[in-house]
Design a protein around this motif. Structure first.
Motif, mmCIF file in Angstrom:
data_model
loop_
_atom_site.group_PDB
_atom_site.id
_atom_site.type_symbol
_atom_site.label_atom_id
_atom_site.label_comp_id
_atom_site.label_asym_id
_atom_site.label_seq_id
_atom_site.Cartn_x
_atom_site.Cartn_y
_atom_site.Cartn_z
ATOM 1 N N PHE A 162 0.824 -1.197 0.000
ATOM 2 C CA PHE A 162 0.000 0.000 0.000
ATOM 3 C C PHE A 162 0.865 1.257 0.000
ATOM 4 O O PHE A 162 1.926 1.303 0.642
ATOM 5 N N SER A 163 0.382 2.279 -0.725
ATOM 6 C CA SER A 163 0.973 3.624 -0.679
ATOM 7 C C SER A 163 2.464 3.587 -0.994
ATOM 8 O O SER A 163 3.289 4.148 -0.264
ATOM 9 N N VAL A 164 2.806 2.954 -2.098
ATOM 10 C CA VAL A 164 4.199 2.653 -2.415
ATOM 11 C C VAL A 164 4.834 3.744 -3.286
ATOM 12 O O VAL A 164 4.336 4.023 -4.388
ATOM 13 N N PRO A 165 5.939 4.333 -2.848
ATOM 14 C CA PRO A 165 6.688 5.270 -3.702
ATOM 15 C C PRO A 165 7.511 4.499 -4.729
ATOM 16 O O PRO A 165 8.738 4.394 -4.613
ATOM 17 N N CYS A 166 6.838 3.959 -5.738
ATOM 18 C CA CYS A 166 7.501 3.082 -6.703
ATOM 19 C C CYS A 166 8.621 3.787 -7.458
ATOM 20 O O CYS A 166 9.528 3.125 -7.971
ATOM 21 N N ASP A 167 8.557 5.093 -7.548
ATOM 22 C CA ASP A 167 9.642 5.896 -8.105
ATOM 23 C C ASP A 167 10.111 6.837 -6.999
ATOM 24 O O ASP A 167 9.441 7.816 -6.661
ATOM 25 N N LEU A 168 11.261 6.541 -6.416
ATOM 26 C CA LEU A 168 11.726 7.272 -5.237
ATOM 27 C C LEU A 168 12.028 8.732 -5.541
ATOM 28 O O LEU A 168 11.775 9.609 -4.706
ATOM 29 N N GLN A 169 12.568 8.998 -6.707
ATOM 30 C CA GLN A 169 12.859 10.387 -7.061
ATOM 31 C C GLN A 169 11.575 11.195 -7.174
ATOM 32 O O GLN A 169 11.479 12.309 -6.644
ATOM 33 N N SER A 242 14.316 2.024 -6.643
ATOM 34 C CA SER A 242 12.916 2.267 -6.982
ATOM 35 C C SER A 242 12.268 0.976 -7.472
ATOM 36 O O SER A 242 12.732 0.353 -8.426
ATOM 37 N N SER A 243 11.169 0.599 -6.859
ATOM 38 C CA SER A 243 10.580 -0.714 -7.129
ATOM 39 C C SER A 243 9.994 -0.840 -8.528
ATOM 40 O O SER A 243 9.839 -1.960 -9.022
ATOM 41 N N ARG A 244 9.696 0.268 -9.187
ATOM 42 C CA ARG A 244 9.124 0.155 -10.529
ATOM 43 C C ARG A 244 10.074 -0.573 -11.484
ATOM 44 O O ARG A 244 9.637 -1.195 -12.450
ATOM 45 N N HIS A 245 11.372 -0.541 -11.185
ATOM 46 C CA HIS A 245 12.353 -1.207 -12.037
ATOM 47 C C HIS A 245 12.401 -2.719 -11.813
ATOM 48 O O HIS A 245 13.080 -3.427 -12.565
ATOM 49 N N TYR A 270 2.814 5.482 -10.001
ATOM 50 C CA TYR A 270 1.713 4.611 -10.404
ATOM 51 C C TYR A 270 2.167 3.840 -11.645
ATOM 52 O O TYR A 270 2.013 4.305 -12.775
ATOM 53 N N PRO A 271 2.769 2.660 -11.460
ATOM 54 C CA PRO A 271 3.473 1.965 -12.553
ATOM 55 C C PRO A 271 2.544 1.196 -13.492
ATOM 56 O O PRO A 271 2.618 -0.034 -13.603
ATOM 57 N N HIS A 272 1.696 1.907 -14.196
ATOM 58 C CA HIS A 272 0.712 1.255 -15.074
ATOM 59 C C HIS A 272 1.379 0.401 -16.147
ATOM 60 O O HIS A 272 0.972 -0.741 -16.380
ATOM 61 N N ALA A 273 2.392 0.946 -16.808
ATOM 62 C CA ALA A 273 3.028 0.207 -17.900
ATOM 63 C C ALA A 273 3.728 -1.045 -17.389
ATOM 64 O O ALA A 273 3.643 -2.118 -18.004
ATOM 65 N N GLU A 274 4.420 -0.922 -16.276
ATOM 66 C CA GLU A 274 5.152 -2.066 -15.729
ATOM 67 C C GLU A 274 4.192 -3.174 -15.313
ATOM 68 O O GLU A 274 4.466 -4.369 -15.524
ATOM 69 N N GLU A 284 -4.040 -1.284 -8.178
ATOM 70 C CA GLU A 284 -5.329 -0.700 -7.850
ATOM 71 C C GLU A 284 -5.116 0.750 -7.429
ATOM 72 O O GLU A 284 -4.263 1.031 -6.573
ATOM 73 N N THR A 285 -5.890 1.657 -8.012
ATOM 74 C CA THR A 285 -5.716 3.083 -7.737
ATOM 75 C C THR A 285 -7.048 3.706 -7.325
ATOM 76 O O THR A 285 -7.680 4.418 -8.111
ATOM 77 N N PRO A 286 -7.499 3.427 -6.112
ATOM 78 C CA PRO A 286 -8.739 4.053 -5.662
ATOM 79 C C PRO A 286 -8.621 5.578 -5.670
ATOM 80 O O PRO A 286 -7.537 6.125 -5.461
ATOM 81 N N ARG A 287 -9.715 6.239 -5.919
ATOM 82 C CA ARG A 287 -9.702 7.703 -6.016
ATOM 83 C C ARG A 287 -9.287 8.338 -4.688
ATOM 84 O O ARG A 287 -8.622 9.358 -4.670
#
Length: 317
Positions: A162-169, A242-245, A270-274, A284-287
């Motif tokens: 939850f609430s993950v900073p997938c891109d740290l920068q 960064s976890s998106r990688h 929000y790593p949609h492509a990955e 999941e991206t609740p509003r």
């Protein structure tokens, strides 16, 4: 499972982020603390909440959090309620006592999570393990899963974060904005306390001069996190951790839940492509939801994030 809908009186991401820290109290019952050694002669403190199960949820907390925070305890109680043992572990320096070495923790310190998983498997005879992570702990969980890939123990069945900073920068830049000053100031204050203790123990390695001039994670990570943990600078640290990688390499069912109104996250988090490229991972991206918020009031006292994990655990049965 139904998407998250906040109470009417918690109308934005800031309120949803702050309310639980101020007002939530969780009683999990008996907690057994255990201290385990790391391969480099340091230690990690673990909190066990057992119900006699052969299935276990391992919970990783967020930046400057610990295993006694409301969101860890709430998640442990939820896991127990559906028949799973729970283990909340503390990053180095976060369990109430400073760790022994100069290093402490960072967003890619997966060696410590690996130690915790190995220890749990060695002492618990668990047939199923699920990893749960919040914020930094969520990033750490995803990095670990990606690094392990096919090498993950068979009993690790999946993860929910939850609430993950997938891109740290991108997250660091979001937190540096004026609207997030309240969060940034608190993080830097808490980290200052730890840097003072590190300076006392390792006076030649920690320079505290001008600390109060630091205003952002860019400045803090350049000065402390990167050099103390073997990175060239903040940018190198952010890129490597960064976890998106790592999402492309995850091989177990994994759910990432990042609310659109999370004040800590930017678009790149929000790593949609990955996720689209890996059928094992769901985003999941609740509003609404805020940062580690997802406040709700069901009959069992469970927040929506805990209900989401309970749903995931029940799906494995």
């Amino acid at each position: 499972m139904e998407p998250y809908k906040p109470p009417l009186w918690l109308s934005n991401g800031h309120l949803l982020s702050i309310y639980p820290s101020l007002f939530r109290r969780v009683d999990t019952g008996a907690i057994v603390r255990e201290r385990i050694a790391t391969p480099d002669a340091d230690f990690l403190d673990l909190d066990w909440m057992r119900v006699g199960s052969r299935a276990l949820v391992i919970i990783s907390h967020g930046l400057e959090g610990n295993s006694r925070r409301h969101y860890v305890q709430g998640m442990a109680r939820a896991a127990n309620s559906v028949g799973w043992d729970a283990l909340g572990w503390n990053f180095r320096s976060c369990g109430g006592e400073m760790n022994r070495h100069l290093r402490f923790y960072h967003s890619g310190a997966t060696d410590d999570l690996a130690v915790v998983i190995r220890h749990a498997l060695a002492c618990g005879s668990y047939k199923a393990v699920v990893l749960v992570g919040f914020s930094m702990g969520g990033n750490l969980t995803l990095v670990h899963l990606g690094q392990q890939g096919e090498g993950l123990p068979d009993c690790v069945k999946g993860a929910v974060v939850f609430s993950v900073p997938c891109d740290l920068q991108a997250s660091a830049q979001a937190l540096a904005k004026p609207r997030n000053k309240i969060y940034m100031r608190r993080f830097l204050r808490d980290l200052h306390t730890k840097m003072r203790e590190k300076h006392r123990r390792f006076p030649g390695a920690i320079d505290l001069s001008g600390y109060r001039d630091i205003q952002s994670f860019k400045e803090f990570d350049d000065r402390y996190t990167a050099p103390l943990h073997g990175f060239r600078n903040a940018h190198d640290y952010w890129q490597q951790c960064s976890s998106r990688h790592y999402i492309h390499a995850i091989r177990v069912p994994t759910v990432i839940v990042n609310a659109e109104d999370d004040p800590f996250l930017a678009d790149a988090c929000y790593p949609h492509a990955e996720v689209k490229a890996n059928s094992k991972v769901m985003l999941e991206t609740p509003r609404r939801g805020g940062h580690v918020g997802f406040v709700s009031f069901d009959a069992g006292g469970h927040y929506w994030s805990e209900q989401r994990v309970m749903h995931f655990l029940n799906s494995l049965s």
